[in-house]
Structures are given as C-alpha cells and as structure tokens.
Enzyme design. Structure first.
Site, PDB file in Angstrom:
ATOM      1  N   SER A 253     -11.204 -31.646 -64.217  1.00  0.00           N
ATOM      2  CA  SER A 253     -10.107 -32.578 -63.947  1.00  0.00           C
ATOM      3  C   SER A 253      -9.778 -33.354 -65.212  1.00  0.00           C
ATOM      4  CB  SER A 253     -10.488 -33.530 -62.818  1.00  0.00           C
ATOM      5  OG  SER A 253     -11.468 -34.430 -63.295  1.00  0.00           O
ATOM      6  N   LYS A 254      -8.737 -34.160 -65.113  1.00  0.00           N
ATOM      7  CA  LYS A 254      -8.223 -34.950 -66.235  1.00  0.00           C
ATOM      8  C   LYS A 254      -9.326 -35.636 -67.034  1.00  0.00           C
ATOM      9  CE  LYS A 254      -4.574 -35.071 -67.524  1.00  0.00           C
ATOM     10  NZ  LYS A 254      -4.229 -34.154 -68.214  1.00  0.00           N
ATOM     11  N   ARG A 255     -10.318 -36.190 -66.279  1.00  0.00           N
ATOM     12  CA  ARG A 255     -11.310 -36.983 -67.009  1.00  0.00           C
ATOM     13  C   ARG A 255     -12.168 -36.120 -67.953  1.00  0.00           C
ATOM     14  NH1 ARG A 255     -16.389 -36.755 -64.460  1.00  0.00           N
ATOM     15  NH2 ARG A 255     -16.146 -35.593 -62.522  1.00  0.00           N
ATOM     16  N   GLY A 257     -10.756 -34.047 -69.980  1.00  0.00           N
ATOM     17  CA  GLY A 257      -9.880 -33.694 -71.091  1.00  0.00           C
ATOM     18  C   GLY A 257      -8.652 -32.990 -70.551  1.00  0.00           C
TER      19      GLY A 257
END
Ligand code: GLU
Length: 487
Positions: A253-255, A257
C-alpha cells in the site's frame, strides 16, 4: 487450442494503474501473445461515482507505456463490443430475467438498514456475515405488498446448497463448502449489475477462454461458477495470480512507497525494467535467468510456472533492474535521456553544457554507473554545474595539510591556462600523476584534496572523468573559492 485463446484485462477505471494491475495486465498479455490469442481490454465502470473516462485513458496510456497492446477494447472496438460495462446493461437485464424466470434468482426488498442489522447480529454471534434469506421465499402477494410500500428490489442469486470446486490453473482445486456462501446481489436496486454478475455475462459473451486475475478475486469465483452453471454457460478456465506483498509481508500500500505505475514512470524507471521486474513477481522461468525483454517473456511465459505463494515487492531489486537497463542503453541514447531528465530542474535547464554533444556523452559515461533511476540525474548534474561548493570543517582542515594548497594552486593555474582539450589531457590519469610528481604526492594524497576542493565530498566520479565535466573555468573558480575558505 492456441488459436482460440481469448483473455481479458478488466480494470475498474477509478484511478491510475496499480503495480498489481499492471502485473495482471502483463500476464494476460504474455499469455495471449505467446499463444497467438486475443487480449481484450474491458472497462468495468459499474461504480458510477468513481469511474471516469479520463481514468480509462490513463490506464490505456500506462499500458501503452509498458509496451503492451490489445486487440479489442473501448478505444478500438471489436466484434464483441461494447467493451464498457455501462454500455452493456441490456445484456445484464436479459440474463437477470432468465434467472428470475427459472427462480435461480429472486427480487430482494431488504433495505440497507435491515442488511446492516443482519450483519451486526452475525458479527455479535461471531459468525461470518451471510444473507439471512429473508426475501428468498416470498410469495407473489408478499412481493406486491413490499412493492406497494415503494420498495425497489435488488435481484439476488439463489446460491445453490452444494459444494463448489474451483479448478484453478495456479492453485489447483479450491473447495468452497456448501452453505458457506449466501445468496448475493446480481443487480442492484438502481438497476446496475453487480461485479460478479457483469463479469460472468461479459466473460461469457466475449468468449473469454481464460480468466487470469489477482487472487483477491478467488472468493468471487465460486459465485461466478454458480452463475455460469445456473445460466448453463460453459466455464472459462481460471488462473488466480498471487498477491503482491510489501517487504513487511503486509498488503502493498501507499505507506510502503509508490504503488501507481505512473509514480514509477515519474521517478524515472524504464518500462522494460518494470516489465522485466513485474514478470518475475509471481512467475519464474524455472532457472535463475533474470533478464528478459518483453518478447523473450512472451516466448518463455507459462501459467504452469506462476507461483501460488505471494510475491514480495522489493524496491531495491527493481532499482537494480532499472540500473541494468540504463547501463545497457547505447551511450548516445543514455546521454539524451540523462539530459532530458536533467533539464527538468529549472536551475540547470538552460546550462549550455546540456546542448554540448561531447559534454553530454561524457556525462553519460561518467555518471552512468551511479544512476539507478532517472530522477537521480538532475541532482547529480546540478552538483556538477552549480557555481559554488561549500566545504565542511573536515574538508577545510584537510586542505591545510601537506602540499594540498600548492597542489591545488598548480591545478587551478593549469585550468586557467587550458582550453577544454588541453584540460582533458592535464586531468587524465597520466596528467594528474605528473601534477602529483611536481608536488611529491600520489594516490590519496593527490586525489583527495582535489576532490574535496572541487566537490566538497570525499567520494564520487573518478577525477579524470569528473574534472573535464566540470571544465577548466569551474575547476579554477571552485579551487580559488576552496582555498579562500581555507585561509
Ligand atoms: N474489475 C476487477 C478489478 O479491477 C476485475 C476483476 C476480474 O478480472 O474479474 O479488480
């Protein structure tokens, strides 16, 4: 069977392409192209609030950027169109009517509040949520009564009470026990088909032979299989590709990268590097070969070698692939790319060096080994072209030692009296050794003061490559400034 292969990539156009979607698209592409089959790009735009035509374009652009193409789709039509689900409502309506007629489906009048209450009650009992069956056996009179209250029904599929086995080309036979899946909505009360239903009707009408998709859809598959059976339609073959996990083994997921393909493009990854890397996420050639062009992948790919276990997305490995592809470019092509990326930095965009052919090639040769992604280029070039370098305390101290000052003054003199060609000779390996001999130094005692004075740092591009890149004027002025900082 090869001529008959038809596969599809069916993204929801609700944003740009995620790396997981890109991998699914790639596997479908490789499978289709490797078997002279047909690849369909279908827009699953049933989520009206989140879908957009712009997003369809973005996804198409991302796929094209990767080097993938397709044979049928929204943009190019084809014999099985339309390829956008919102344009296929009539077909879903007809199929739903057939299911209602045979009572394989029924109108469901439950309100969202009732369904929510059922869900919470199931949760409180520690059970998995499953439709209660409230509307399953309503009489015609009960239905009419609910309709006269103004309730608009959804259409719900009557899930048969029997075991379902999904025969999956990657996972083998996957068993879903009788009773584990409740009746599910196939047409929502607003008249829009639900995903499971639209996908089945489309896959069937588009003559899809192999459904290759992410295994987050595996729980949908027994529902889809039951729909095929109720509609007496032949089943496609299924291949569920394992998830892509982050290095911490959580869902990527986004966290962790970047997750959108466009972000990788923006960071300066090359499409062939991404294609190569994505192909190896979940597929392996069976030996330890790692480098493949798209054509080579097309020849080598097989569903049999797709792994059941999750693949882990490793940014460092992807950068390694990218560095490899950058190094493999011919020098001139690499120089053009480097300069194009350097020119994105407004501080250096207009530097005359960027249009000097010789300098460009020198740059590509000098920093080629240090660049993993193209967004590394502009900071590296800016360091070369900036006017001043600031020296830290250690550098200032180092320049006071031994013959550093006389050596640097000598080099600055040489620089002031050289043109570009002469300076290249004076700063070649031999030229620098000669300079060292004049001051009784060699090795580190020769190189380190020069590097510190002209860059302020201890490591970097080899001096015989670096100094001509900086050019005589810049070397002279940086040395002058370093020596003045030192005094
Ligand atoms: N629209 C679905 C998705 O984007 C595709 C599901 C499928 O391939 O059946 O995940």
């Amino acid at each position: 069977m090869s001529a008959l292969v038809r596969v599809r990539f069916a993204p929801a156009p609700t944003g740009s392409l995620h790396v997981g979607g890109a991998r699914t698209a790639l596997f479908n592409y490789l499978f289709a192209r490797g078997r002279s089959g047909t690849l369909v790009l279908r827009s699953e735009d049933t989520d009206l609030t989140r879908s957009s035509i712009e997003s369809e374009r973005v996804i198409e652009d991302d796929l094209h950027w990767l080097g993938l193409d397709w044979d049928e789709g929204v943009d190019r039509g084809g014999p099985y169109g339309p390829y956008r689900q919102t344009e296929r409502r009539d077909r879903y309506g007809l199929a739903a009517a057939r299911l209602l007629e045979t009572e394989a489906a029924y109108p469901c009048y439950c309100t969202p509040e009732e369904l929510e209450a059922d869900r919470s009650a199931a949760e409180a009992r520690g059970q998995a949520p499953k439709y209660s069956g409230r509307c399953r056996d309503l009489t015609q009179a009960q239905r009419s009564a609910l309709e006269s209250e103004g309730r608009k029904p959804a259409i719900r599929f009557r899930m048969p009470e029997r075991d379902v086995y999904v025969e999956d080309l990657v996972r083998g036979s996957v068993h879903f026990p009788a009773g584990s899946i409740g009746d599910f909505v196939i047409v929502k009360s607003d008249g829009n088909a639900a995903y499971n239903f639209a996908a089945v009707i489309d896959d069937s009408e588009m003559a899809i032979t192999h459904v290759i998709r992410g295994d987050e859809h595996l729980p949908n598959t027994p529902r889809q299989v039951s729909l095929y059976e109720a509609l007496e339609l032949p089943l496609p073959l299924f291949a569920h590709v394992s998830m892509i996990l982050a290095p911490d083994h959580q869902k990527l997921s986004k966290r962790h990268g970047a997750t959108a393909l466009s972000e990788y493009r923006e960071q300066g990854f090359l499409a062939p590097a991404l294609v190569n890397y994505l192909a190896l996420l979940g597929w392996s050639p069976g030996d330890d070969r790692e480098l493949f062009t798209l054509d080579e992948l097309t020849r080598a790919f097989s569903i049999e070698r797709v792994s059941k276990s999750p693949a882990v997305f490793d940014h460092a490995k992807l950068r390694w692939f990218n560095a490899h592809y950058l190094r493999a470019l011919p020098l001139e092509g690499r120089a053009d790319l480097f300069v194009a990326w350097a020119a994105r930095d407004p501080r250096i965009a207009r530097s005359p060096e960027l249009s000097d052919q010789r300098w460009r090639k020198r740059l590509a040769a000098a920093i080629g080994d240090h660049v993993e992604i193209l967004s590394d280029v502009a900071p590296a070039v800016e360091e070369l072209l900036r006017d001043d370098v600031t020296l830290g305390d250690t550098a200032r101290e180092a320049l006071k030692e031994g013959s550093a000052r006389s050596l640097l003054s000598d080099l600055a003199d040489v620089a002031r009296h050289s043109n570009a060609d002469g300076f290249e000779g004076a700063t070649s390996r031999e030229g620098l050794s000669e300079l060292g001999r004049r001051h009784g130094v060699k090795g580190k005692a020769l190189f380190q003061p020069i590097r510190l004075a002209v860059t302020g740092t201890e490591h970097g591009i080899e001096l015989p490559l670096l100094l001509p890149l900086l050019g005589p004027a810049r070397v002279a002025s940086r040395i002058a400034s370093a020596l003045s900082q030192d005094s």
